[in-house]
Scaffold this active site. Structure first.
Site, PDB file in Angstrom:
ATOM      1  N   GLU A   1      -5.973   2.134  -0.729  1.00 44.80           N
ATOM      2  CA  GLU A   1      -4.675   2.332  -1.367  1.00 44.80           C
ATOM      3  C   GLU A   1      -3.837   1.055  -1.382  1.00 44.80           C
ATOM      4  O   GLU A   1      -2.626   1.097  -1.581  1.00 44.80           O
ATOM      5  CB  GLU A   1      -3.898   3.449  -0.669  1.00 44.80           C
ATOM      6  CG  GLU A   1      -3.505   3.161   0.760  1.00 44.80           C
ATOM      7  CD  GLU A   1      -4.546   3.612   1.783  1.00 44.80           C
ATOM      8  OE1 GLU A   1      -4.160   3.859   2.946  1.00 44.80           O
ATOM      9  OE2 GLU A   1      -5.726   3.722   1.425  1.00 44.80           O
TER      10      GLU A   1
ATOM     11  N   ASN B   1      -4.477  12.910   0.273  1.00 45.74           N
ATOM     12  CA  ASN B   1      -5.875  13.336   0.206  1.00 45.74           C
ATOM     13  C   ASN B   1      -6.134  14.588   1.035  1.00 45.74           C
ATOM     14  O   ASN B   1      -6.818  15.517   0.594  1.00 45.74           O
ATOM     15  CB  ASN B   1      -6.792  12.199   0.687  1.00 45.74           C
ATOM     16  CG  ASN B   1      -6.950  11.101  -0.350  1.00 45.74           C
ATOM     17  OD1 ASN B   1      -6.923  11.359  -1.551  1.00 45.74           O
ATOM     18  ND2 ASN B   1      -7.116   9.877   0.116  1.00 45.74           N
TER      19      ASN B   1
ATOM     20  N   ARG C   1      11.396  -4.422  -7.400  1.00 49.87           N
ATOM     21  CA  ARG C   1      11.336  -3.656  -8.648  1.00 49.87           C
ATOM     22  C   ARG C   1      10.141  -2.704  -8.638  1.00 49.87           C
ATOM     23  O   ARG C   1      10.256  -1.540  -9.062  1.00 49.87           O
ATOM     24  CB  ARG C   1      11.239  -4.621  -9.826  1.00 49.87           C
ATOM     25  CG  ARG C   1      11.386  -3.944 -11.177  1.00 49.87           C
ATOM     26  CD  ARG C   1      11.697  -4.946 -12.262  1.00 49.87           C
ATOM     27  NE  ARG C   1      10.581  -5.847 -12.538  1.00 49.87           N
ATOM     28  CZ  ARG C   1      10.571  -7.141 -12.268  1.00 49.87           C
ATOM     29  NH1 ARG C   1      11.624  -7.703 -11.679  1.00 49.87           N
ATOM     30  NH2 ARG C   1       9.528  -7.885 -12.574  1.00 49.87           N
TER      31      ARG C   1
ATOM     32  N   ASP D   1      -7.093  10.269  -6.139  1.00 48.59           N
ATOM     33  CA  ASP D   1      -7.601   9.343  -7.161  1.00 48.59           C
ATOM     34  C   ASP D   1      -6.668   9.297  -8.367  1.00 48.59           C
ATOM     35  O   ASP D   1      -6.472   8.233  -8.963  1.00 48.59           O
ATOM     36  CB  ASP D   1      -9.004   9.763  -7.602  1.00 48.59           C
ATOM     37  CG  ASP D   1     -10.064   9.471  -6.553  1.00 48.59           C
ATOM     38  OD1 ASP D   1      -9.754   8.754  -5.580  1.00 48.59           O
ATOM     39  OD2 ASP D   1     -11.191   9.967  -6.708  1.00 48.59           O
TER      40      ASP D   1
ATOM     41  N   HIS E   1      -9.106  14.803  -2.649  1.00 51.57           N
ATOM     42  CA  HIS E   1      -9.355  13.444  -3.136  1.00 51.57           C
ATOM     43  C   HIS E   1      -9.165  13.289  -4.646  1.00 51.57           C
ATOM     44  O   HIS E   1      -8.735  12.209  -5.091  1.00 51.57           O
ATOM     45  CB  HIS E   1     -10.752  12.996  -2.709  1.00 51.57           C
ATOM     46  CG  HIS E   1     -10.835  12.671  -1.244  1.00 51.57           C
ATOM     47  ND1 HIS E   1     -10.466  11.443  -0.741  1.00 51.57           N
ATOM     48  CD2 HIS E   1     -11.221  13.423  -0.182  1.00 51.57           C
ATOM     49  CE1 HIS E   1     -10.628  11.446   0.578  1.00 51.57           C
ATOM     50  NE2 HIS E   1     -11.093  12.633   0.942  1.00 51.57           N
TER      51      HIS E   1
ATOM     52  N   ASP F   1       0.833  -1.198   0.000  1.00 51.52           N
ATOM     53  CA  ASP F   1       0.000   0.000   0.000  1.00 51.52           C
ATOM     54  C   ASP F   1       0.866   1.247   0.000  1.00 51.52           C
ATOM     55  O   ASP F   1       2.081   1.194   0.217  1.00 51.52           O
ATOM     56  CB  ASP F   1      -1.028  -0.001   1.136  1.00 51.52           C
ATOM     57  CG  ASP F   1      -0.426   0.207   2.518  1.00 51.52           C
ATOM     58  OD1 ASP F   1       0.777   0.499   2.621  1.00 51.52           O
ATOM     59  OD2 ASP F   1      -1.164   0.093   3.505  1.00 51.52           O
ATOM     60  N   ILE F   2       0.229   2.372  -0.281  1.00 51.98           N
ATOM     61  CA  ILE F   2       0.941   3.644  -0.420  1.00 51.98           C
ATOM     62  C   ILE F   2       1.176   4.241   0.960  1.00 51.98           C
ATOM     63  O   ILE F   2       0.244   4.377   1.767  1.00 51.98           O
ATOM     64  CB  ILE F   2       0.127   4.617  -1.287  1.00 51.98           C
ATOM     65  CG1 ILE F   2      -0.160   3.982  -2.663  1.00 51.98           C
ATOM     66  CG2 ILE F   2       0.867   5.939  -1.455  1.00 51.98           C
ATOM     67  CD1 ILE F   2      -1.093   4.802  -3.533  1.00 51.98           C
TER      68      ILE F   2
END
Length: 304
Positions: free
Chosen positions: A215, A180, A235, A189, A185, A172-173
């Site tokens: 995310e 956000n 990678r 997105d 948002h 996840d980020i």
């Protein structure tokens, strides 16, 4: 098998010319994990079953390895049961001898049901569009969580039998809420959509890449090794770290944290969630280790 396939085609509706699209015989799954999937009957003989050696593979526990056979004859398509465990049915009637399929017939094998139809190219494209709407994420257009979990169930069974190796990558980020909160948002997105497009290019043709939620994204990898799964994860991490997302007048950069799990196959595991849980734990460890890194583990029976 003969080169030219012969089958009966329904009469063209009145008003259509000779250039009307040819209608082809198809099975459309109407009950099962892949509802809406269209399977064209292109050969003289179509074997259906759970084995990897048949023409139409249906990886469901209710399906026998060689469950049924459809034969193209001059008078139509004949379906026969191949001494399956759970039987073959047409419109709820058991098939004890070759049965001619008619337009609209429902063919049931175990827990799976198909509808026999004649479709032209436009019909097939329409069902493909509906199918994509059901299995793709609306924002990123990569596969959604439901499809990923369905596919993982099938690959889990395959790996248990074939010992091909199965990897699962979950990432996840990092600090995505800040994107956000700071930029809105729409900017968030934009990052999600373009990150998905960027990372999808890293997948092999037989890997599966999906949005897992929010995310979070995931890869399912058939074959390979723990080392090759970790190499892909690293990678992907570097690709995201180096990329600049240009949204309006903003230049945004993000990082990801990645968890990798790998299972060699066999009878030691009982459920796919063991693979997901291990990847999730490795993702948590990556977060705790400062983010923007990869953590990995091999799934063993003792982890049950």
């Amino acid at each position: 098998m003969t080169e030219n396939t012969q089958y009966s085609i329904p009469e063209k509706p009145k008003g259509e010319g000779d250039d009307a699209q040819e209608k082809r015989p198809c099975l459309i799954m109407i009950k099962g994990d892949f509802i809406g999937q269209v399977y064209e009957l292109t050969g003289d003989v179509t074997l259906i079953g759970r084995s990897d050696e048949v023409d139409l593979v249906v990886s469901d526990v209710s399906i026998s390895r060689r469950h049924a056979m459809i034969v193209n004859r001059v008078d139509g398509f004949h379906v026969s049961d191949l001494a399956s465990t759970n039987g073959t049915f047409v419109n709820k009637s058991v098939v004890n001898s070759p049965h001619v399929l008619k337009e609209g017939d429902k063919l049931t094998l175990g827990n799976i049901t198909f509808k026999f139809r004649y479709y032209d190219e436009d019909d097939t494209k329409y069902h493909l569009m509906l199918r994509n709407m059901a299995i793709k994420d609306g924002l990123t257009r990569v596969y959604n969580k439901r499809y990923l979990e369905e596919a993982l169930e099938k690959e889990f069974d395959y790996n248990r039998r074939n010992l091909a190796g199965l990897g699962f990558i979950l990432f996840d980020i990092d600090h995505f809420k800040e994107v956000n909160d700071t930029h809105g948002h729409p900017a968030g997105d934009y990052v999600l959509k373009h990150l998905a497009g960027l990372i999808e290019q890293e997948a092999r043709g037989y890997d599966l890449f999906a949005r897992y939620g929010g995310e979070e994204f995931a890869f399912m990898l058939r074959g390979g090794s723990l080392e090759s799964a970790v190499a892909l994860a690293e990678r992907v991490r570097r690709t995201v770290e180096r990329h600049v997302f240009e949204y309006e007048d903003l230049r945004l950069q993000v990082t990801i944290s990645v968890g990798v799990a790998f299972w060699a196959g066999g009878d030691d595991l009982t459920r796919p969630n063991q693979l997901i849980d291990t990847a999730d734990q490795q993702l948590y460890d990556a977060k705790q280790s400062g983010r923007n890194c990869v953590r990995f583990a091999e799934v063993l029976a003792s982890g049950d």
